[in-house]
Design a protein around this motif. Structure first.
Motif, mmCIF file in Angstrom:
data_model
loop_
_atom_site.group_PDB
_atom_site.id
_atom_site.type_symbol
_atom_site.label_atom_id
_atom_site.label_comp_id
_atom_site.label_asym_id
_atom_site.label_seq_id
_atom_site.Cartn_x
_atom_site.Cartn_y
_atom_site.Cartn_z
ATOM 1 N N ILE A 111 -139.818 -33.639 -9.871
ATOM 2 C CA ILE A 111 -139.990 -34.950 -10.496
ATOM 3 C C ILE A 111 -139.962 -34.782 -12.007
ATOM 4 O O ILE A 111 -140.761 -34.049 -12.585
ATOM 5 C CB ILE A 111 -141.317 -35.610 -10.070
ATOM 6 N N SER A 112 -139.039 -35.465 -12.654
ATOM 7 C CA SER A 112 -138.946 -35.484 -14.109
ATOM 8 C C SER A 112 -139.355 -36.883 -14.575
ATOM 9 O O SER A 112 -140.376 -37.392 -14.153
ATOM 10 C CB SER A 112 -137.521 -35.128 -14.539
ATOM 11 N N ALA A 113 -138.563 -37.494 -15.430
ATOM 12 C CA ALA A 113 -138.891 -38.834 -15.916
ATOM 13 C C ALA A 113 -137.662 -39.508 -16.483
ATOM 14 O O ALA A 113 -136.737 -38.846 -16.964
ATOM 15 C CB ALA A 113 -139.978 -38.772 -16.986
ATOM 16 N N MET A 131 -136.872 -29.077 -19.580
ATOM 17 C CA MET A 131 -137.200 -28.633 -18.221
ATOM 18 C C MET A 131 -136.007 -28.825 -17.300
ATOM 19 O O MET A 131 -135.616 -27.920 -16.552
ATOM 20 C CB MET A 131 -138.415 -29.402 -17.698
ATOM 21 N N GLN A 132 -135.406 -30.007 -17.343
ATOM 22 C CA GLN A 132 -134.245 -30.291 -16.502
ATOM 23 C C GLN A 132 -133.117 -29.291 -16.764
ATOM 24 O O GLN A 132 -132.529 -28.732 -15.841
ATOM 25 C CB GLN A 132 -133.733 -31.710 -16.766
ATOM 26 N N ARG A 133 -132.819 -29.088 -18.027
ATOM 27 C CA ARG A 133 -131.737 -28.171 -18.430
ATOM 28 C C ARG A 133 -131.960 -26.770 -17.867
ATOM 29 O O ARG A 133 -131.043 -26.151 -17.295
ATOM 30 C CB ARG A 133 -131.678 -28.118 -19.957
ATOM 31 N N GLN A 147 -135.713 -38.899 -11.607
ATOM 32 C CA GLN A 147 -136.051 -39.487 -12.908
ATOM 33 C C GLN A 147 -136.621 -40.896 -12.721
ATOM 34 O O GLN A 147 -135.968 -41.899 -13.025
ATOM 35 C CB GLN A 147 -134.799 -39.526 -13.785
ATOM 36 N N PRO A 148 -137.846 -40.985 -12.206
ATOM 37 C CA PRO A 148 -138.440 -42.300 -11.962
ATOM 38 C C PRO A 148 -138.857 -43.002 -13.246
ATOM 39 O O PRO A 148 -139.091 -42.362 -14.274
ATOM 40 C CB PRO A 148 -139.665 -41.966 -11.102
ATOM 41 N N SER A 149 -138.964 -44.317 -13.155
ATOM 42 C CA SER A 149 -139.540 -45.098 -14.251
ATOM 43 C C SER A 149 -141.057 -45.029 -14.084
ATOM 44 O O SER A 149 -141.579 -43.999 -13.648
ATOM 45 C CB SER A 149 -139.019 -46.531 -14.206
ATOM 46 N N LEU A 150 -141.771 -46.087 -14.377
ATOM 47 C CA LEU A 150 -143.235 -46.086 -14.245
ATOM 48 C C LEU A 150 -143.632 -45.898 -12.784
ATOM 49 O O LEU A 150 -143.249 -46.680 -11.916
ATOM 50 C CB LEU A 150 -143.804 -47.401 -14.774
ATOM 51 N N ILE A 151 -144.406 -44.843 -12.505
ATOM 52 C CA ILE A 151 -144.860 -44.558 -11.143
ATOM 53 C C ILE A 151 -146.192 -45.252 -10.915
ATOM 54 O O ILE A 151 -147.144 -45.076 -11.683
ATOM 55 C CB ILE A 151 -145.012 -43.042 -10.921
ATOM 56 N N GLN A 203 -127.191 -34.505 -8.872
ATOM 57 C CA GLN A 203 -128.375 -33.673 -9.089
ATOM 58 C C GLN A 203 -129.469 -34.417 -9.850
ATOM 59 O O GLN A 203 -130.651 -34.163 -9.629
ATOM 60 C CB GLN A 203 -127.986 -32.401 -9.856
ATOM 61 N N GLN A 204 -129.077 -35.301 -10.748
ATOM 62 C CA GLN A 204 -130.041 -36.085 -11.507
ATOM 63 C C GLN A 204 -130.037 -37.511 -10.952
ATOM 64 O O GLN A 204 -129.012 -38.197 -11.008
ATOM 65 C CB GLN A 204 -129.693 -36.048 -12.992
ATOM 66 N N ILE A 205 -131.176 -37.926 -10.437
ATOM 67 C CA ILE A 205 -131.257 -39.154 -9.645
ATOM 68 C C ILE A 205 -132.173 -40.170 -10.321
ATOM 69 O O ILE A 205 -133.359 -39.912 -10.544
ATOM 70 C CB ILE A 205 -131.760 -38.822 -8.222
#
Length: 221
Positions: A111-113, A131-133, A147-151, A203-205
């Motif tokens: 989980i990123s952002a 981190m993603q890189r 890459q979720p918005s506000l959780i 890969q990036q969602i």
């Protein structure tokens, strides 16, 4: 064949929901938890490793599974010191990815952002982007960065800023593009489970894609 999963961050909001789902999933026979504090759940499936998460690399022998779910993350209010913040949000996921590569684990979901960007001038976004890189640089076969918005969800802690943002999003939700709408932790956990079972072309969602994956998996919330 029965599978083994690793969860980093099983005591957090999304990680705790994911753990409960994995316990009910007959596909998984063992769930390894790496954390500094206990998840306080009893199950023959659980193998708990209470460790110093900043020394994760010292536990490579135990870090073996079919899939890694990395739900580690902190906030500026909880971790105001930038050096410690980076150790958590960058250091732990990247170390985990290196261990996964080293041990032949073919699926890594983290989980990123939304807004993560290694070139950003904003510390939070820059840290997530770096981190993603560096996770992607490990070239693990099935790497998925969410890459979720506000959780949102039922947290033990009080987050005033999150409450304000939630109110705004609910009130003016009709004006907000799908990509930026708030997302339930339950939905993220459901999408992570689905990604571990079926390959996804990206890969990036993004947040709206996370919701779609969860819906396709049967979560209509």
């Amino acid at each position: 064949m029965k599978k083994t999963a690793i969860i980093l961050g099983a005591t957090g909001l999304t990680g705790s929901i994911l753990l409960k789902k994995l316990l009910k999933d007959p596909v998984y026979e063992k769930i390894k938890l790496f954390s500094r504090s206990t998840a306080d759940m009893n199950s023959p499936k659980i193998e708990e490793h209470l460790i110093d998460m900043f020394q994760l690399e010292n536990h490579s022998e135990a870090f073996k599974a079919d899939v890694v779910f990395c739900c580690i993350g902190t906030t500026k209010s909880k971790t105001p010191d930038k050096e410690t913040y980076k150790k958590i949000d960058y250091g732990i996921p990247v170390t985990a990815a290196k261990l996964a590569k080293q041990n032949g684990i073919e699926t890594f979901i983290v989980i990123s952002a939304m807004g993560a960007d290694a070139n950003s001038s904003i510390f939070y976004n820059k840290t997530k982007g770096e981190m993603q890189r560096d996770v992607l640089s490990q070239r693990i076969k099935n790497t998925y960065i969410l890459q979720p918005s506000l959780i949102v969800g039922d947290r033990d802690e009080n987050r005033f800023g999150e409450k304000v943002a939630t109110f705004f999003m609910k009130t003016f939700g009709f004006l907000i593009p799908k990509k930026y709408k708030m997302i339930k932790a339950e939905t993220i956990a459901e999408a992570m489970l689905a990604l571990a079972k079926k390959e996804f072309p990206k890969q990036q969602i993004t947040s709206d894609e996370i919701k779609q994956i969860a819906q396709n998996a049967g979560n209509r919330t």
